[in-house]
Design an enzyme around this catalytic site. Structure first.
Site, short mmCIF file in Angstrom:
data_model
loop_
_atom_site.label_atom_id
_atom_site.label_comp_id
_atom_site.label_asym_id
_atom_site.label_seq_id
_atom_site.Cartn_x
_atom_site.Cartn_y
_atom_site.Cartn_z
CG HIS A 112 1.22 0.76 18.00
ND1 HIS A 112 0.07 -0.01 18.02
CD2 HIS A 112 1.20 1.41 16.81
CE1 HIS A 112 -0.61 0.17 16.90
NE2 HIS A 112 0.06 1.02 16.15
CB ILE A 113 6.60 4.74 18.64
CG1 ILE A 113 7.81 3.80 18.50
CG2 ILE A 113 6.14 4.83 20.08
CD1 ILE A 113 9.09 4.35 19.12
CD GLU A 137 -0.24 -2.70 20.16
OE1 GLU A 137 0.59 -3.36 19.50
OE2 GLU A 137 -0.56 -1.54 19.88
N GLY A 177 0.86 -1.18 0.00
CA GLY A 177 0.00 0.00 0.00
C GLY A 177 0.89 1.22 0.00
NE ARG A 178 -3.08 6.16 1.12
CZ ARG A 178 -4.09 5.40 1.54
NH1 ARG A 178 -3.88 4.38 2.34
NH2 ARG A 178 -5.32 5.66 1.16
CB ILE A 179 3.12 2.29 4.84
CG1 ILE A 179 2.22 3.38 5.44
CG2 ILE A 179 4.36 2.07 5.71
CD1 ILE A 179 1.55 3.01 6.77
CB ILE A 198 5.70 -1.42 11.20
CG1 ILE A 198 5.69 -1.63 9.69
CG2 ILE A 198 7.11 -1.26 11.72
CD1 ILE A 198 5.91 -0.36 8.90
CB ALA A 199 1.23 -4.99 10.08
NE ARG A 200 -3.83 -1.52 14.11
CZ ARG A 200 -3.25 -0.37 13.73
NH1 ARG A 200 -1.95 -0.29 13.59
NH2 ARG A 200 -3.99 0.70 13.51
NE ARG A 205 -4.16 -9.56 2.32
CZ ARG A 205 -5.33 -9.20 2.84
NH1 ARG A 205 -6.28 -10.10 2.97
NH2 ARG A 205 -5.55 -7.97 3.25
#
Ligand code: GLV
Length: 318
Positions: free
Chosen positions: A284-285, A266, A158-160, A235-237, A180
């Site tokens: 989560h920063i 978390e 995606g964008r990131i 760095i997703a979730r 995907r």
């Protein structure tokens, strides 16, 4: 005419409060910067509220939404909105906005911070210096792996993901990706299947959104495909990786290292991670530069104000 009532679940920046105050009666603003409201507190605060400004850590589920009978709109100060029951919002005609784009580059920077830290053992060697163990220079001290010339595999273009691909090319890496759906951009990265990406990459970076389809997207069988020298960056979730499997794999030396900014459950995390030197752990920063967090808060506020003014939302989810 009375202004509509707004609940803000976390301390936000003064500039956004000032902008919001002109349009809303701020019925509640959590003064804490890091303590979310409990579910009963959130339900109670939302009893009369028409607008909600929330964060990634607030769970706005179907029960909360159904109790909030006056609610018209939720603005989350985040790009990911898996913490909000979007289907329940839609069914009630509640609008939802998020904050894409403004955090893309900062988040991609942080993917590289974790990548470099795992490759070059930054956290581990800093602990060594801080604890007074450093007695002198040596050839074999904290030898890491090279980033330049290595293969970077991006899961989620995606964008990131696209912004990470650009950085990979700048570091002289071969960049692979798997997505995907149709990728938003490629930035010189090469599309491969999921298995090829896992098998060929020296660094696997996860940037897929969390959903029922990506729950435990990476688990033991996937880690088994990775090179024993590879590093995994999440760095997703939390929940995209089955943390229990990752911990077992790290303990067994199946991969070299991991850089984790997000965790299942978390802020709680598996205590075993704390015992491993080859895991870089951050709270989560990834989007947390002051400028970007300011832009996220302001964009969420602008979406709320647009709704009150009957204008199109700037970055609507629904
Ligand atoms: C952070 O995790 C976000 O989704 O913005």
């Amino acid at each position: 005419m009375a202004k509509p009532s707004l609940v803000i679940t976390r301390r936000i920046y003064p500039e956004a409060i000032e902008a919001l105050s002109a349009h809303f009666d701020i019925a509640f603003e959590n003064q804490s910067s890091d303590t979310p409201l409990t579910k009963p507190e959130l339900i109670e605060k939302l009893a009369q509220a028409q607008y909600l400004f929330c964060t990634v850590a607030d769970k706005v589920d179907a029960e909360v939404i159904s109790a909030a009978t006056q609610l018209k709109m939720i603005a989350t100060g985040a790009v990911g909105y898996n913490n909000i029951d979007a289907a329940a919002c839609k069914a009630r005609g509640i609008r939802l906005s998020n904050t894409p784009d403004v955090l893309t580059e900062t988040t991609a920077d942080f993917a590289f911070a974790l990548l470099m830290a795992t490759a070059r053992r930054v956290s581990e060697s800093e602990r060594y210096v801080r604890s007074g163990q450093w007695k002198g220079w040596a050839f074999d001290q904290f030898t890491g792996v090279d980033v330049h010339g290595a293969t970077l595999g991006i899961m989620g273009m995606g964008r990131i993901g696209g912004a990470i691909a650009k950085r990979g090319a700048g570091f002289g890496m071969q960049v692979l990706y798997h997505n995907r759906g149709q990728a938003k951009q490629e930035n010189g990265a090469r599309l491969v299947d999921r298995e090829t990406l896992l098998k060929s990459s020296d660094f696997v970076v996860l940037v897929v959104p969390y959903s029922p389809e990506t729950h435990h997207f990476i688990q033991a069988k996937d880690i088994d495909l990775m090179k024993p020298t590879a590093c995994l960056i999440n760095i997703a979730r939390g929940g995209v990786v089955k943390d229990e499997d990752l911990l077992a794999a790290l303990r067994a030396g199946k991969i070299r290292a991991a850089g984790l900014d997000v965790f299942e459950g978390e802020p709680a995390l598996l205590p075993g991670f704390l015992e491993l030197e080859n895991v870089v752990l951050t709270p989560h920063i990834a989007s947390s530069s002051r400028a970007t967090r300011g832009r996220m808060v302001s964009l969420a506020a602008e979406n709320l104000i647009a709704h009150v003014q009957g204008l199109p939302l700037k970055t609507p989810v629904i």
